[in-house]
Design a protein around this motif. Structure first.
Motif, PDB file in Angstrom:
ATOM      1  N   HIS A   7       0.883  -1.262   0.003  1.00 51.57           N
ATOM      2  CA  HIS A   7      -0.080   0.073   0.041  1.00 51.57           C
ATOM      3  C   HIS A   7       0.923   1.245  -0.028  1.00 51.57           C
ATOM      4  N   GLN A   8       0.399   2.148  -0.732  1.00 52.98           N
ATOM      5  CA  GLN A   8       1.174   3.328  -0.646  1.00 52.98           C
ATOM      6  C   GLN A   8       0.108   4.640   0.012  1.00 52.98           C
ATOM      7  N   VAL A   9       0.900   5.253   0.701  1.00 56.66           N
ATOM      8  CA  VAL A   9       0.043   6.496   1.244  1.00 56.66           C
ATOM      9  C   VAL A   9       0.756   7.836   1.446  1.00 56.66           C
ATOM     10  N   ILE A  10       0.370   8.639   0.983  1.00 54.91           N
ATOM     11  CA  ILE A  10       1.149   9.983   1.039  1.00 54.91           C
ATOM     12  C   ILE A  10       0.985  10.582   2.383  1.00 54.91           C
ATOM     13  N   LYS A  11       1.776  10.809   3.247  1.00 52.22           N
ATOM     14  CA  LYS A  11       1.885  11.397   4.633  1.00 52.22           C
ATOM     15  C   LYS A  11       2.998  12.599   4.554  1.00 52.22           C
ATOM     16  N   SER A  12       2.560  13.519   5.541  1.00 55.93           N
ATOM     17  CA  SER A  12       3.296  14.797   5.535  1.00 55.93           C
ATOM     18  C   SER A  12       4.021  14.739   7.030  1.00 55.93           C
ATOM     19  N   ILE A  13       5.510  15.262   6.908  1.00 56.12           N
ATOM     20  CA  ILE A  13       6.128  15.557   7.939  1.00 56.12           C
ATOM     21  C   ILE A  13       6.009  16.611   8.557  1.00 56.12           C
ATOM     22  N   GLY A  14       5.325  16.587  10.027  1.00 50.20           N
ATOM     23  CA  GLY A  14       5.210  17.651  10.579  1.00 50.20           C
ATOM     24  C   GLY A  14       6.188  18.831  10.965  1.00 50.20           C
ATOM     25  N   SER A  15       6.092  20.029  11.424  1.00 53.43           N
ATOM     26  CA  SER A  15       7.077  20.648  11.714  1.00 53.43           C
ATOM     27  C   SER A  15       8.042  20.329  12.912  1.00 53.43           C
ATOM     28  N   SER A  16       7.594  19.496  13.617  1.00 56.55           N
ATOM     29  CA  SER A  16       8.227  18.973  14.685  1.00 56.55           C
ATOM     30  C   SER A  16       9.330  17.531  14.308  1.00 56.55           C
ATOM     31  N   GLY A  17       9.027  17.270  13.109  1.00 61.33           N
ATOM     32  CA  GLY A  17       9.791  16.062  12.410  1.00 61.33           C
ATOM     33  C   GLY A  17       9.039  15.001  12.670  1.00 61.33           C
ATOM     34  N   GLN A  18       7.654  14.659  13.152  1.00 62.81           N
ATOM     35  CA  GLN A  18       6.985  13.752  13.288  1.00 62.81           C
ATOM     36  C   GLN A  18       6.238  13.313  12.089  1.00 62.81           C
ATOM     37  N   ILE A  19       5.814  12.211  11.991  1.00 62.25           N
ATOM     38  CA  ILE A  19       4.845  11.463  11.101  1.00 62.25           C
ATOM     39  C   ILE A  19       3.965  10.443  11.577  1.00 62.25           C
ATOM     40  N   SER A  20       2.658  10.471  11.440  1.00 63.77           N
ATOM     41  CA  SER A  20       1.620   9.643  12.127  1.00 63.77           C
ATOM     42  C   SER A  20       1.565   8.409  11.159  1.00 63.77           C
ATOM     43  N   LEU A  21       1.616   7.243  11.782  1.00 66.97           N
ATOM     44  CA  LEU A  21       1.456   5.808  11.076  1.00 66.97           C
ATOM     45  C   LEU A  21      -0.200   5.438  11.337  1.00 66.97           C
ATOM     46  N   GLY A  22      -0.798   6.314  12.317  1.00 65.21           N
ATOM     47  CA  GLY A  22      -2.376   5.943  12.550  1.00 65.21           C
ATOM     48  C   GLY A  22      -2.556   5.268  13.819  1.00 65.21           C
ATOM     49  N   LYS A  23      -3.466   5.722  14.488  1.00 66.38           N
ATOM     50  CA  LYS A  23      -3.692   5.370  15.745  1.00 66.38           C
ATOM     51  C   LYS A  23      -3.944   3.778  15.837  1.00 66.38           C
ATOM     52  N   GLU A  24      -3.964   2.838  14.938  1.00 64.64           N
ATOM     53  CA  GLU A  24      -3.879   1.490  15.135  1.00 64.64           C
ATOM     54  C   GLU A  24      -2.839   0.862  15.564  1.00 64.64           C
TER      55      GLU A  24
END
Length: 96
Positions: A7-24
């Motif tokens: 699966h490919q999903v586009i995510k953005s890296i936030g200003s704090s350098g974090q990326i969310s992979l999902g609550k699961e």
């Protein structure tokens, strides 16, 4: 081997350098590998604390497997505490 999930999903890296992979995936530990610049491989992992590593050695695993096998085939029975106290007082070993 298991099925390959691609699966490919586009995510953005936030200003704090974090990326969310999902609550699961919240609370999971992961290994993050960088095989080349701009490429990350993220894999879930189970980390064993250094002071518990001894429990995962082949000798301990073998002993634990033997103990579990014994426990499965040996029915539980009540302990006669008076005999146990007497054996302790006299320094005798009880039968297995």
């Amino acid at each position: 081997m298991g099925a390959v999930i691609d699966h490919q999903v586009i995510k953005s890296i936030g200003s704090s350098g974090q990326i969310s992979l999902g609550k699961e995936h919240a609370g999971r530990q992961v290994l993050v590998e960088t095989p080349e610049p701009g490429v990350w491989v993220i894999r879930t992992a189970t980390v064993i604390p250094d002071n518990e590593r001894w429990m995962h050695t082949p000798a301990v695993k073998k002993d634990l497997s033997a103990a579990l096998a014994w426990a499965q085939k040996t029915p539980a029975k009540a302990t006669d505490l008076s005999k146990l106290k007497m054996a302790k007082a006299h320094g005798t070993k009880r039968k297995a």
